[in-house]
Design an enzyme around this catalytic site. Sequence first.
Site, short mmCIF file in Angstrom:
data_model
loop_
_atom_site.label_atom_id
_atom_site.label_comp_id
_atom_site.label_asym_id
_atom_site.label_seq_id
_atom_site.Cartn_x
_atom_site.Cartn_y
_atom_site.Cartn_z
N GLN A 127 0.74 -0.97 -0.09
CA GLN A 127 -0.07 0.11 -0.22
C GLN A 127 0.80 1.05 -0.10
O GLN A 127 1.61 1.51 0.95
CB GLN A 127 -0.76 -0.08 1.21
CG GLN A 127 -1.94 0.94 1.44
CD GLN A 127 -2.95 0.71 2.30
OE1 GLN A 127 -3.95 -0.11 2.15
NE2 GLN A 127 -3.01 1.43 3.30
N SER A 130 1.18 6.32 2.75
CA SER A 130 1.91 7.47 3.36
C SER A 130 3.09 7.99 2.80
O SER A 130 3.95 7.47 2.15
CB SER A 130 2.41 6.94 4.73
OG SER A 130 1.25 6.33 5.40
N GLU A 245 -8.91 -2.03 6.91
CA GLU A 245 -7.77 -1.83 7.68
C GLU A 245 -8.06 -1.53 9.20
O GLU A 245 -7.48 -2.28 10.05
CB GLU A 245 -6.84 -0.73 7.26
CG GLU A 245 -5.39 -0.97 7.71
CD GLU A 245 -4.53 -0.18 7.01
OE1 GLU A 245 -4.90 0.81 6.23
OE2 GLU A 245 -3.26 0.12 7.44
C1 LIG Z 1 2.92 -1.04 11.54
C2 LIG Z 1 2.71 -0.13 10.60
C3 LIG Z 1 2.43 -0.34 9.22
C4 LIG Z 1 2.29 0.61 8.13
N1 LIG Z 1 2.15 0.31 6.99
C5 LIG Z 1 1.85 1.10 5.76
C6 LIG Z 1 1.82 0.70 4.51
O1 LIG Z 1 1.96 -0.25 4.21
N2 LIG Z 1 1.51 1.73 3.87
C7 LIG Z 1 1.52 3.10 4.05
O2 LIG Z 1 1.25 3.86 3.20
N3 LIG Z 1 1.68 3.43 5.39
C8 LIG Z 1 1.85 2.43 6.37
N4 LIG Z 1 1.85 2.92 7.61
C9 LIG Z 1 1.80 4.54 7.97
C10 LIG Z 1 0.88 4.93 8.63
O3 LIG Z 1 -0.36 5.00 7.99
C11 LIG Z 1 1.31 6.30 9.44
O4 LIG Z 1 2.14 6.01 10.34
C12 LIG Z 1 0.17 7.00 10.25
O5 LIG Z 1 -0.85 7.24 9.35
C13 LIG Z 1 0.50 8.28 10.84
O6 LIG Z 1 1.12 9.24 10.09
P1 LIG Z 1 2.82 9.51 10.39
O7 LIG Z 1 3.45 8.37 10.77
O8 LIG Z 1 3.09 10.48 9.31
O9 LIG Z 1 2.42 10.53 11.66
P2 LIG Z 1 1.77 12.03 11.79
O10 LIG Z 1 0.68 12.23 11.01
O11 LIG Z 1 3.01 12.91 11.36
O12 LIG Z 1 1.60 12.05 13.26
C14 LIG Z 1 2.57 12.50 14.20
C15 LIG Z 1 1.96 12.52 15.62
O13 LIG Z 1 0.93 13.69 15.41
C16 LIG Z 1 -0.32 13.00 16.05
N5 LIG Z 1 -1.43 13.97 15.26
C17 LIG Z 1 -1.32 13.82 13.78
N6 LIG Z 1 -2.49 14.57 13.43
C18 LIG Z 1 -3.37 14.71 14.42
C19 LIG Z 1 -4.61 15.53 15.02
N7 LIG Z 1 -5.24 15.92 14.02
N8 LIG Z 1 -4.79 15.48 16.05
C20 LIG Z 1 -4.23 15.00 17.35
N9 LIG Z 1 -3.02 14.33 16.76
C21 LIG Z 1 -2.35 14.29 15.61
C22 LIG Z 1 -0.47 11.80 15.44
O14 LIG Z 1 -1.25 11.03 16.50
C23 LIG Z 1 1.31 11.35 15.98
O15 LIG Z 1 1.00 11.22 17.40
C24 LIG Z 1 2.37 2.10 8.59
C25 LIG Z 1 2.53 2.28 9.94
C26 LIG Z 1 2.75 1.36 10.86
C27 LIG Z 1 3.07 1.79 12.15
#
Ligand SMILES: Cc1cc2nc3c(=O)[nH]c(=O)nc-3n(C[C@H](O)[C@H](O)[C@H](O)COP(=O)(O)OP(=O)(O)OC[C@H]3O[C@@H](n4cnc5c(N)ncnc54)[C@H](O)[C@@H]3O)c2cc1C
Length: 391
Positions: A127, A130, A245
């Site tokens: 997928q 991100s 998911e």
């Molecule tokens: C095990 C695992 C598998 C994954 N697999 C995939 C994959 O196959 N393909 C893919 O595309 N992605 C994948 N991901 C990515 C995942 O979708 C993202 O990590 C997730 O959506 C969070 O985005 P970010 O890491 O950019 O964090 P950010 O969005 O940058 O968030 C950083 C921090 O800010 C907080 N935050 C952000 N917005 C808000 C808000 N509006 N209100 C309150 N707090 C907020 C978050 O909770 C977090 O603590 C995976 C992640 C994990 C952990």
Amino acid sequence: MQLGQDTELNEVRRRVRDLAAQQAPPRNPRTGVRAPEADEVPALREWTRRLFEEQLLGVHWPVEYGGLTDPHPLFESAVTDELIRVGAAGPVGGGLLAAAAIIASGTAEQKDFFLPRIRSGEHIWCQLFSEPDAGSDLAGLRTRARRDGDDFVVDGQKVWTTNGQYADFGYLLARTDPDAPKHAGITAFALDMTTPGVSVRPLREITGTADFNEVFLDQVRIPATRVIGEVDQGWAVTTTSLALERSSAGSGASLFGALDRLGKLANEVVLDGGPAIERDDVRQAIGGFVADVHVNSLVSAFGDSRALHGEADTGDAPVSKILFSEINLALHEYGLELQGHDGVRVEGDAHVQDLGWWQDAFLYARAFTIAGGTNEVLRNVIAERALGLPR
Ligand SMILES: Cc1cc2nc3c(=O)[nH]c(=O)nc-3n(C[C@H](O)[C@H](O)[C@H](O)COP(=O)(O)OP(=O)(O)OC[C@H]3O[C@@H](n4cnc5c(N)ncnc54)[C@H](O)[C@@H]3O)c2cc1C
């Protein structure tokens, strides 16, 4: 999730157990969604094929693509849950998520081409959603796809791509109209991962394993026939797979296995000259976790039951996922704490408990609070959409 009195689901579980006992490759002993080693992938493709062939997966697909006429709504949840319980591997890659999008929004040609190849294990999917600056705020993604004749040309970067290092196809989101409002102007594609310009770089995590990847897209040509759904309507396509998911994240079957390990650990670790389990505070703590794990299981079953009766609530899947991931985190923190100074030993150390399973599970546990929507974002979903509170 275990609706134990349901004879149809009990029969599904029995079939999973029988098949797994005959030929399942073992589940990766590490917790979570972990990348297999390259030499394990052929057996996992074959196992995926067997699960479809035995009509344990894809049962909710259209009948002409191998689905059943009237499957129990919780059929596949029961299969996933039972595979975890018996320690057998699940299907490899993200084919079920991609299939959900293709079934809901794909063309007849795409269904004819992709669905049989997902069933046969020939195509492993990842997928590609991100990006470094677009995770929770997925609609802020910046990877660009420009139309050029019969193709789109894609430039950008993806990150956290589970399974990316051995995927054959990627379910990709890219921006096709940069001037449109944020959620408009995004298009979903099926990307052949062998296309020139696609580079996959595994990311080594704190656990020491490389379960995710960065994926760089440099002038990547995708035929327009590989657009899933309408151009600029990719946001609607993704809501299908994101819902799947989140709903599959919270069942928590793995917590029962962790409880067994915790009991064993408390018998082996020595505190005050005797097994830790003889101390009142340890028994109190473990009793608390047993209660939490059962509550999690019941909350998940409650959500399933409401969905079965057409009364699903937008808060159900987020509540289950938050509960599961936070119990999972607390339980693994406690397992490490119980080991005292020995908790800092790592895999490979002759004296480490349980071959280092606790250290790995402790380090990975935070991933569950992030994957499929972070717990903070899911709390917002509960507040705004389930309770109707102001934004
Ligand atoms: C095990 C695992 C598998 C994954 N697999 C995939 C994959 O196959 N393909 C893919 O595309 N992605 C994948 N991901 C990515 C995942 O979708 C993202 O990590 C997730 O959506 C969070 O985005 P970010 O890491 O950019 O964090 P950010 O969005 O940058 O968030 C950083 C921090 O800010 C907080 N935050 C952000 N917005 C808000 C808000 N509006 N209100 C309150 N707090 C907020 C978050 O909770 C977090 O603590 C995976 C992640 C994990 C952990």
